[in-house]
Design a protein around this motif. Structure first.
Motif, short mmCIF file in Angstrom:
data_model
loop_
_atom_site.label_atom_id
_atom_site.label_comp_id
_atom_site.label_asym_id
_atom_site.label_seq_id
_atom_site.Cartn_x
_atom_site.Cartn_y
_atom_site.Cartn_z
N VAL A 143 28.77 143.15 -33.87
CA VAL A 143 28.11 141.85 -34.08
C VAL A 143 26.67 142.13 -34.49
N LYS A 144 26.24 141.54 -35.60
CA LYS A 144 24.88 141.77 -36.11
C LYS A 144 24.21 140.44 -36.43
N TRP A 145 22.89 140.41 -36.25
CA TRP A 145 22.06 139.26 -36.60
C TRP A 145 21.23 139.57 -37.84
N PHE A 146 21.04 138.53 -38.69
CA PHE A 146 20.26 138.68 -39.91
C PHE A 146 19.28 137.51 -40.05
N PHE A 147 18.10 137.83 -40.59
CA PHE A 147 17.10 136.81 -40.94
C PHE A 147 16.60 137.15 -42.34
N ASP A 148 16.70 136.18 -43.24
CA ASP A 148 16.26 136.38 -44.62
C ASP A 148 16.97 137.59 -45.24
N ARG A 149 18.27 137.69 -44.97
CA ARG A 149 19.15 138.75 -45.50
C ARG A 149 18.82 140.15 -45.00
N LEU B 34 19.20 131.68 -39.30
CA LEU B 34 19.62 132.97 -38.76
C LEU B 34 21.12 133.09 -39.01
N GLU B 35 21.56 134.29 -39.34
CA GLU B 35 22.98 134.52 -39.63
C GLU B 35 23.54 135.55 -38.66
N CYS B 36 24.75 135.32 -38.19
CA CYS B 36 25.47 136.28 -37.37
C CYS B 36 26.70 136.75 -38.14
N GLN B 37 26.90 138.06 -38.19
CA GLN B 37 28.06 138.64 -38.85
C GLN B 37 28.85 139.49 -37.87
N VAL B 38 30.18 139.43 -37.98
CA VAL B 38 31.05 140.29 -37.19
C VAL B 38 32.00 141.03 -38.12
N GLU B 39 32.24 142.30 -37.79
CA GLU B 39 33.20 143.09 -38.58
C GLU B 39 33.74 144.23 -37.74
N ASN B 40 34.95 144.65 -38.09
CA ASN B 40 35.54 145.80 -37.41
C ASN B 40 36.35 146.69 -38.35
N GLY B 41 36.18 146.49 -39.66
CA GLY B 41 36.85 147.33 -40.63
C GLY B 41 38.25 146.88 -41.01
N VAL B 42 38.78 145.85 -40.36
CA VAL B 42 40.13 145.38 -40.68
C VAL B 42 40.09 144.49 -41.92
N GLN C 40 38.12 143.00 -45.46
CA GLN C 40 37.25 143.56 -46.49
C GLN C 40 35.79 143.20 -46.29
N ASN C 41 35.53 141.96 -45.84
CA ASN C 41 34.16 141.47 -45.67
C ASN C 41 33.95 140.98 -44.25
N PRO C 42 32.70 141.03 -43.78
CA PRO C 42 32.43 140.51 -42.43
C PRO C 42 32.61 138.99 -42.40
N LEU C 43 32.89 138.48 -41.21
CA LEU C 43 32.89 137.04 -40.99
C LEU C 43 31.48 136.65 -40.58
N SER C 44 31.03 135.46 -40.97
CA SER C 44 29.67 135.09 -40.62
C SER C 44 29.56 133.59 -40.32
N THR C 45 28.48 133.27 -39.61
CA THR C 45 28.10 131.89 -39.36
C THR C 45 26.58 131.85 -39.25
N THR C 46 26.01 130.65 -39.35
CA THR C 46 24.56 130.53 -39.37
C THR C 46 24.07 129.52 -38.35
N LYS C 47 22.78 129.64 -38.04
CA LYS C 47 22.10 128.70 -37.13
C LYS C 47 20.79 128.29 -37.78
N TYR C 48 20.63 126.99 -37.98
CA TYR C 48 19.41 126.43 -38.55
C TYR C 48 18.37 126.26 -37.45
N ILE C 49 17.17 126.77 -37.67
CA ILE C 49 16.13 126.73 -36.64
C ILE C 49 15.16 125.60 -36.97
N GLU C 50 14.96 124.70 -35.98
CA GLU C 50 13.97 123.64 -36.17
C GLU C 50 13.19 123.40 -34.91
#
Length: 107
Positions: free
Chosen positions: A48-54, A87-95, A97-107
Motif C-alpha cells: 500500500v502506497k500513498w502519493f501526493f502530486d504524483r 492524496l492518492e492511495c495505490q495497492v498492488e501485489n503483482g497479480v 497489471q496495474n495497481p488499484l487506486s483511490t483518492t482523498k480530496y483535502i479541504e
C-alpha cells in the motif's frame, strides 16, 4: 521451429482488495491529520502506497498487517500545500497489471 512457452500464475494468487481511505473529511490548518488506506485481501500480501502530486510519500507512513488486510497510515500536518489537493492511495501485489487506486480530496 518456434517454441512458445505459456506461464500460468498459481491459482492461490489473489488480486489485492480495492483500497479504502478513512479519515476526517475536513482538516484544520496546521493540525496533525492521520489518514488510513486499507486493502482487505491479496496473495501475495499487497503493498500500500500513498502519493501526493504524483510523487510517492515516504515519510509519515506506518504500515500494519492483520490477517490478509494491509493498512498504511499517513500522518501529516495540514498545511496550505495540501489545501484543495488530492492524496492518492495505490495497492498492488503483482497479480494485476496495474495497481488499484483511490483518492482523498483535502479541504
Amino acid at each position: 521451429m518456434l517454441t512458445i512457452s505459456i506461464v500460468f500464475k498459481a491459482s492461490s494468487q489473489i488480486p489485492p482488495g480495492p483500497p479504502v481511505i478513512a479519515g476526517p473529511q475536513f482538516q484544520v490548518l496546521n493540525s496533525q491529520i492521520t489518514l488510513t488506506c486499507t486493502s482487505a485481501r491479496g496473495n501475495p500480501t499487497p503493498t500500500v502506497k500513498w502519493f501526493f502530486d504524483r510523487t510517492e510519500i515516504t515519510t509519515g507512513i506506518y504500515t500494519t498487517t492483520a490477517g490478509t488486510a494491509v493498512t498504511a497510515s499517513l500522518t501529516f500536518t495540514a498545511t496550505k500545500n495540501y489545501h484543495l489537493e488530492v492524496l492518492e492511495c495505490q495497492v498492488e501485489n503483482g497479480v494485476l497489471q496495474n495497481p488499484l487506486s483511490t483518492t482523498k480530496y483535502i479541504e
